[in-house]
Design an enzyme around this catalytic site. Structure first.
Site, PDB file in Angstrom:
ATOM      1  N   HIS A  10      16.735   0.486 -24.690  1.00 42.78           N
ATOM      2  CA  HIS A  10      16.166   1.629 -25.401  1.00 42.78           C
ATOM      3  C   HIS A  10      14.803   2.029 -24.829  1.00 42.78           C
ATOM      4  O   HIS A  10      13.996   2.631 -25.533  1.00 42.78           O
ATOM      5  CB  HIS A  10      16.034   1.300 -26.893  1.00 42.78           C
ATOM      6  CG  HIS A  10      17.344   1.111 -27.573  1.00 42.78           C
ATOM      7  ND1 HIS A  10      17.680  -0.047 -28.233  1.00 42.78           N
ATOM      8  CD2 HIS A  10      18.425   1.919 -27.672  1.00 42.78           C
ATOM      9  CE1 HIS A  10      18.913   0.068 -28.731  1.00 42.78           C
ATOM     10  NE2 HIS A  10      19.374   1.245 -28.403  1.00 42.78           N
ATOM     11  N   HIS A  11      14.541   1.685 -23.550  1.00 45.54           N
ATOM     12  CA  HIS A  11      13.247   2.073 -22.976  1.00 45.54           C
ATOM     13  C   HIS A  11      13.151   3.579 -22.801  1.00 45.54           C
ATOM     14  O   HIS A  11      12.062   4.133 -22.682  1.00 45.54           O
ATOM     15  CB  HIS A  11      13.001   1.355 -21.642  1.00 45.54           C
ATOM     16  CG  HIS A  11      13.815   1.888 -20.506  1.00 45.54           C
ATOM     17  ND1 HIS A  11      15.174   1.661 -20.402  1.00 45.54           N
ATOM     18  CD2 HIS A  11      13.490   2.648 -19.435  1.00 45.54           C
ATOM     19  CE1 HIS A  11      15.633   2.253 -19.316  1.00 45.54           C
ATOM     20  NE2 HIS A  11      14.635   2.866 -18.710  1.00 45.54           N
ATOM     21  N   LYS A  31      23.057   6.167 -22.390  1.00 40.28           N
ATOM     22  CA  LYS A  31      24.059   6.984 -21.690  1.00 40.28           C
ATOM     23  C   LYS A  31      25.066   6.086 -21.008  1.00 40.28           C
ATOM     24  O   LYS A  31      24.688   5.107 -20.356  1.00 40.28           O
ATOM     25  CB  LYS A  31      23.347   7.836 -20.622  1.00 40.28           C
ATOM     26  CG  LYS A  31      24.259   8.836 -19.949  1.00 40.28           C
ATOM     27  CD  LYS A  31      24.309  10.112 -20.745  1.00 40.28           C
ATOM     28  CE  LYS A  31      25.364  11.082 -20.259  1.00 40.28           C
ATOM     29  NZ  LYS A  31      26.710  10.735 -20.658  1.00 40.28           N
ATOM     30  N   LYS A  84      27.471   1.828 -22.780  1.00 38.17           N
ATOM     31  CA  LYS A  84      28.867   1.853 -22.310  1.00 38.17           C
ATOM     32  C   LYS A  84      29.790   1.652 -23.500  1.00 38.17           C
ATOM     33  O   LYS A  84      29.430   0.990 -24.477  1.00 38.17           O
ATOM     34  CB  LYS A  84      29.112   0.737 -21.290  1.00 38.17           C
ATOM     35  CG  LYS A  84      30.281   1.023 -20.347  1.00 38.17           C
ATOM     36  CD  LYS A  84      29.907   2.053 -19.299  1.00 38.17           C
ATOM     37  CE  LYS A  84      31.084   2.427 -18.423  1.00 38.17           C
ATOM     38  NZ  LYS A  84      30.682   3.320 -17.337  1.00 38.17           N
ATOM     39  N   SER A  87      25.956  14.389 -15.380  1.00 34.08           N
ATOM     40  CA  SER A  87      25.990  14.328 -16.855  1.00 34.08           C
ATOM     41  C   SER A  87      24.618  14.697 -17.427  1.00 34.08           C
ATOM     42  O   SER A  87      24.518  15.359 -18.464  1.00 34.08           O
ATOM     43  CB  SER A  87      26.371  12.919 -17.323  1.00 34.08           C
ATOM     44  OG  SER A  87      27.770  12.768 -17.336  1.00 34.08           O
TER      45      SER A  87
END
Length: 472
Positions: free
Chosen positions: A65-66, A71, A107, A363
């Site tokens: 979560h840096h 994604k 993922k 993306s």
């Protein structure tokens, strides 16, 4: 996990530890970067077409979560397990850092073989999975943004978007909750071929570095190079296509039914159509069949591109691989033992976590498009065309010469969305290649390109944590 059971996540951790020694960060910081922040393991029932009920096993992992959002793709495969999804999420963190895409790694995976389900059953599974993610806040344009992966595509992403918008009505940026969507649903042009094109741009740039090619005993550039590709899916097909268009020779192709070889070169579209017609790449006119699909990996060539699943080249078969460059288009196709073998042999391994970043890069462009609510090129295309046309008119007037229609069209043409996406991807891959190579050059004790790529990634993620003030 038993001692003799293969762990993909342990392999990623091994590569991470190998690179961590070449960084200056505190051991606690490194431990935080290596760990998976959140693992969501779920079971849910689905009623099948025959009336029976099946309990589906599925996962979503948020590795870091840096940066927000997280994604990463969602794969549908019978082999899906928690270890694999954790490993792929970790690779996404490092991949995004290397190519300067501001996401944390994530993922997802659903443990099914999609071939065994009808389209309606797959839709029900996808929609139920999405609703489970929504309930736990594991999906959203600012939280966690899935994408296609092995066994999924535009269709599944459209189902995810529709489920999300139904359950979160009125959310203005809802289209950014998932990428890899059809263009009509907010997708971006160029996304389908993005990973294969990124593989091509990355390897082309490596082949254009004179001292690297000199060390490998190869001429500069991709033209004339003999390329072998394992896997004719989306990534393998597009990688082969871009290499062929650039003048390389595709000398062998491997798929799960077998492999074919022709030293003079195979036409990728002809093989693709042959497989569509016959269900197999075998018995392609002018090519010889090889006994096993893995035989193609051991043929003599300049560039070998494994573009299928992980763990296909290991300590056992690596000594027989004759390629001078291995471009990892798939996730984790080489084990750490194979890396050791290739480092000793002087084979250049161009690592997956940077080389197949084309998908996540495009993306990112799609996500930005969804947040801005305007397609690329819409604002400036006509202005650029009118300006370019005026410049050409002036040149013709001053020189007294007329350009050919083809040259005029080429110069006047304003960038379409796909042109801008390709250009952005090329810039991303070229920049990342040189960042990794410079890290390696500046620290000659780094043993291989993968370790150099990990060093680049670790430094960026750790710097981000430090700047957030998470660590003293």
């Amino acid at each position: 996990m038993s001692d003799n059971q293969y762990s993909f996540f342990a392999d990623v951790a091994k590569s991470f530890d190998k690179a961590a020694k070449f960084t200056k960060w505190d051991l606690g910081v490194l431990a935080q970067i290596k760990a998976c922040n959140a693992v969501y393991r779920m079971r849910f029932p689905v009623k099948k077409d025959d009336g029976s009920i099946e309990v589906i096993e599925a996962y979503r992992v948020q590795h870091s979560h840096h940066k927000a959002p997280c994604k990463g793709g969602i794969r549908f495969a019978a082999e899906v397990n928690q270890d694999e999804v954790m490993a792929l999420a970790a690779l996404m963190t490092f991949k995004c850092a290397i190519v300067n895409v501001p996401f944390g790694g994530g993922k997802g995976g659903i443990k099914i073989n999609p071939r065994n389900y009808s389209a309606y059953e797959l839709e029900k599974i996808t929609r139920r999975y999405t609703s489970e993610l929504i309930k736990k806040n594991f999906i959203g344009p600012g939280t966690d943004v899935p994408a296609p992966d092995y066994g999924t595509g535009e269709r599944e992403m459209a189902w995810i978007l529709d489920t999300y918008t139904t359950m979160r009505p009125g959310e203005i940026d809802a289209a950014g909750c998932v990428t890899g969507k059809p263009v009509s649903q907010g997708g971006v042009r160029g996304r389908r071929e993005a990973t294969g094109l990124g593989v091509f741009f990355g390897l082309r740039e490596v082949c254009n570095i004179p001292d690297v090619m000199e060390k490998l005993g190869l001429p500069v550039g991709v033209e004339g190079k003999r390329v072998i590709i394992q896997g004719l899916g989306n990534v393998g097909y597009h990688s082969a296509k871009f290499f062929q268009n650039a003048g390389a020779k595709i000398t062998a192709l491997a798929e799960y039914e077998g492999s074919i070889h022709n030293e003079e070169g195979l036409d990728i579209d002809a093989v693709f159509n042959h497989r569509k017609a016959t269900g197999s790449i075998l018995n392609f006119p002018g090519a010889r069949n090889l006994e096993k699909n893995t035989d193609a990996l051991e043929l003599d060539c300049d560039i070998l591109i494994p573009a299928a699943l992980e763990n296909v080249i290991n300590g056992e078969n690596a000594p027989r691989v004759k390629a001078k460059i291995i471009g990892e288009a798939a996730n984790g196709p080489l084990t750490p033992e194979a890396d050791e073998v290739f480092a000793k042999k002087g084979v250049l391994v161009v690592p997956d976590m940077y080389l197949n970043a084309g998908g996540v890069t495009v993306s990112y462009f799609e996500w930005l498009k969804n947040l801005s609510h305007v397609r690329y090129g819409r604002m400036e295309k006509r202005f650029n065309e009118n300006m370019n046309s005026h410049i050409v008119d002036q040149m013709e007037s001053l020189s007294g010469k007329k350009m050919t229609t083809k040259d005029r069209e080429y110069i006047v043409h304003g960038a379409d969305e796909v042109d801008l996406v390709y250009s952005g991807l090329e810039e991303t891959m070229v920049t990342a290649t040189h960042e990794i190579m410079n890290e390696w050059k500046n620290n000659p004790t780094i043993p291989d390109m993968r370790t150099a790529a990990y060093v680049v990634a670790i430094n960026k993620v750790a710097t981000s944590y430090a700047e957030l003030g998470i660590f003293p």
